[in-house]
Design a protein around this motif. Structure first.
Motif, mmCIF file in Angstrom:
data_model
loop_
_atom_site.group_PDB
_atom_site.id
_atom_site.type_symbol
_atom_site.label_atom_id
_atom_site.label_comp_id
_atom_site.label_asym_id
_atom_site.label_seq_id
_atom_site.Cartn_x
_atom_site.Cartn_y
_atom_site.Cartn_z
ATOM 1 N N ALA A 1 23.595 4.847 -17.174
ATOM 2 C CA ALA A 1 23.125 6.195 -16.831
ATOM 3 C C ALA A 1 24.088 7.241 -17.377
ATOM 4 N N VAL A 2 23.528 8.314 -17.923
ATOM 5 C CA VAL A 2 24.311 9.410 -18.492
ATOM 6 C C VAL A 2 24.057 10.658 -17.648
ATOM 7 N N PHE A 3 25.135 11.340 -17.274
ATOM 8 C CA PHE A 3 25.018 12.515 -16.421
ATOM 9 C C PHE A 3 25.559 13.746 -17.140
ATOM 10 N N PRO A 4 24.901 14.886 -16.988
ATOM 11 C CA PRO A 4 25.444 16.129 -17.545
ATOM 12 C C PRO A 4 26.801 16.444 -16.923
ATOM 13 N N ASP A 5 27.589 17.214 -17.645
ATOM 14 C CA ASP A 5 28.878 17.652 -17.104
ATOM 15 C C ASP A 5 28.664 18.370 -15.784
ATOM 16 N N ALA A 6 29.596 18.167 -14.863
ATOM 17 C CA ALA A 6 29.603 18.829 -13.551
ATOM 18 C C ALA A 6 28.547 18.285 -12.596
ATOM 19 N N THR A 7 27.908 17.142 -12.917
ATOM 20 C CA THR A 7 27.010 16.521 -11.949
ATOM 21 C C THR A 7 27.837 16.056 -10.755
ATOM 22 N N PRO A 8 27.522 16.502 -9.542
ATOM 23 C CA PRO A 8 28.352 16.137 -8.381
ATOM 24 C C PRO A 8 28.164 14.681 -7.985
ATOM 25 N N PRO A 9 29.167 14.096 -7.331
ATOM 26 C CA PRO A 9 29.054 12.697 -6.909
ATOM 27 C C PRO A 9 27.846 12.422 -6.028
ATOM 28 N N ASN A 10 27.432 13.396 -5.191
ATOM 29 C CA ASN A 10 26.298 13.114 -4.301
ATOM 30 C C ASN A 10 25.009 12.894 -5.088
ATOM 31 N N VAL A 11 24.895 13.459 -6.290
ATOM 32 C CA VAL A 11 23.734 13.189 -7.136
ATOM 33 C C VAL A 11 23.918 11.860 -7.866
ATOM 34 N N LYS A 12 25.097 11.599 -8.378
ATOM 35 C CA LYS A 12 25.347 10.343 -9.080
ATOM 36 C C LYS A 12 25.121 9.132 -8.179
ATOM 37 N N ARG A 13 25.455 9.269 -6.885
ATOM 38 C CA ARG A 13 25.368 8.144 -5.942
ATOM 39 C C ARG A 13 24.216 8.335 -4.952
ATOM 40 N N LEU A 14 23.201 9.096 -5.305
ATOM 41 C CA LEU A 14 22.145 9.556 -4.398
ATOM 42 C C LEU A 14 21.454 8.384 -3.687
ATOM 43 N N SER A 15 21.679 8.297 -2.382
ATOM 44 C CA SER A 15 21.175 7.147 -1.634
ATOM 45 C C SER A 15 20.893 7.498 -0.187
#
Length: 364
Positions: A48-62
């Protein structure tokens, strides 16, 4: 990333200690195991590739996570939804007493100077997760919310404890058509949850999900006065089950609905985050921390939007999440009520069923 898992029949769950989210919640119901909460597909995708400044709560959204503050973090420096949803927690203890198992966790960071703790209790035979979050000490005002997320493969029906009405904020979640779409009218208000204004005229029935195709929308439901129990039921069609979320309205007086149904075209959402409903019980303004702490549209109506922290005070918020399968002939669950040592479900056909439940947890 560290996953901490525990179980007590019929419930098993895992906590993602890197962000404090419930990573997985399974509830056994007879021969079935119900997967109650949503987990974004990209969480388990190593590519998975995330834009710069994507917060951890979005990266780990669960599953579910605790927000403090809710939404925009514009008083104390930090990411959206605050450090409890974006930074590490420590497991600090296990307690077993009779038929109960309680696991305790503590946020490594402080929020407005306060220590934040999480306690999750399972009770043998109960299809519920009893969770508590607390602030100890600190100074200033803080908004807070749970962020439960449910996925529906083929939609479902919703039922709520009585509400004063529903409001959308001044601006839609997605205003740039090159990036995404929202379909509700902003701002708008209705007292009839079956008839909410759409942006292109027409009405949406908020008791049915989804309300449309390819959209990202957000609104706030305000509890009716003098209610002792606030609740939401999600009756999932394809999954043939129902999810319950319960809380005390005087503590968490609003329920915010986040409708994420393919309305964001940018990464990591990429139009594929569909059929997800956030049920966010809160004491907060939807416009962020600063707005929650000042005069705003909600508290002018007598709806509190923040807690006042104090070095000599402990503030506790409690919520219950549960699930059960649909039995033949029941249909949609339309109402919940506490009865003795159980939680009774009332169905559209007039039938009832009672689940094992601790009525004292929310009352303490």
């Amino acid at each position: 990333m560290t996953i901490y898992s525990f179980d007590l029949d019929p419930v098993s769950l895992s906590i993602d200690l890197s962000v404090g989210h419930i990573a997985e919640l399974n509830i056994r119901d007879g021969q079935r195991t119900l997967s109650a909460l949503h987990r974004a597909s990209w969480v388990d995708d190593p590519d998975a590739v995330f834009p710069d400044a994507t917060p951890p709560n979005v990266k780990r959204l669960s599953g579910d996570f605790f927000c403090a503050p809710f939404g925009r973090n514009d008083v104390e420096e930090g990411p959206s939804h605050g450090w409890p949803a974006n930074s590490a927690w420590d497991h600090v203890g296990t307690s077993r007493q009779d038929d109960r198992l309680t696991e305790s966790f503590r946020l490594q960071r402080r929020v407005m100077g306060a220590t934040v703790e999480k306690r999750i209790t399972l009770i043998a035979g109960h299809p519920f997760v009893y969770q508590e979050h607390s602030f100890s000490g600190g100074a200033g005002a803080i908004s807070a919310a749970h962020h439960v997320m449910v996925h529906m493969a083929d939609g479902g029906d919703l039922a709520f404890s009585p509400k004063q009405g529903a409001w959308t904020p001044p601006e839609a979640l997605e205003t740039d058509p090159k990036r995404g779409r929202s379909i509700l009218a902003y701002p708008a208000h209705t007292e009839d949850l079956t008839s909410f204004p759409l942006a292109d005229s027409g009405m949406a029935d908020l008791t049915v999900y989804p309300i449309g195709q390819s959209h990202e929308d957000f609104l706030t439901l305000v509890e009716a006065p003098a209610r002792s129990l606030g609740w939401t039921v999600v009756n999932r069609k394809a999954e043939n089950d129902r999810i319950f979320i319960l809380r005390r309205p005087e503590i968490l007086p609003v329920t915010m609905l986040w409708m994420s149904n393919g309305g964001r075209d940018y990464a990591p959402w990429s139009g594929s985050h569909t059929g997800v409903l956030g049920i966010e019980d809160a004491r907060a303004s939807p416009l962020g921390h600063a707005d929650s702490c000042r005069d705003n549209e909600l508290n002018r109506r007598g709806i509190p939007t923040a807690f006042l922290l104090d070095n000599a005070r402990r503030i506790t918020l409690r919520q219950i999440i549960g699930a059960c399968g649909e039995q033949p002939g029941e249909g949609v669950c339309k109402q919940l009520y506490e009865e003795g040592s159980g939680l009774s479900l009332k169905f559209h056909n007039g039938g009832t069923r009672t689940l094992k439940y601790d009525p004292f947890f929310l009352a303490e």
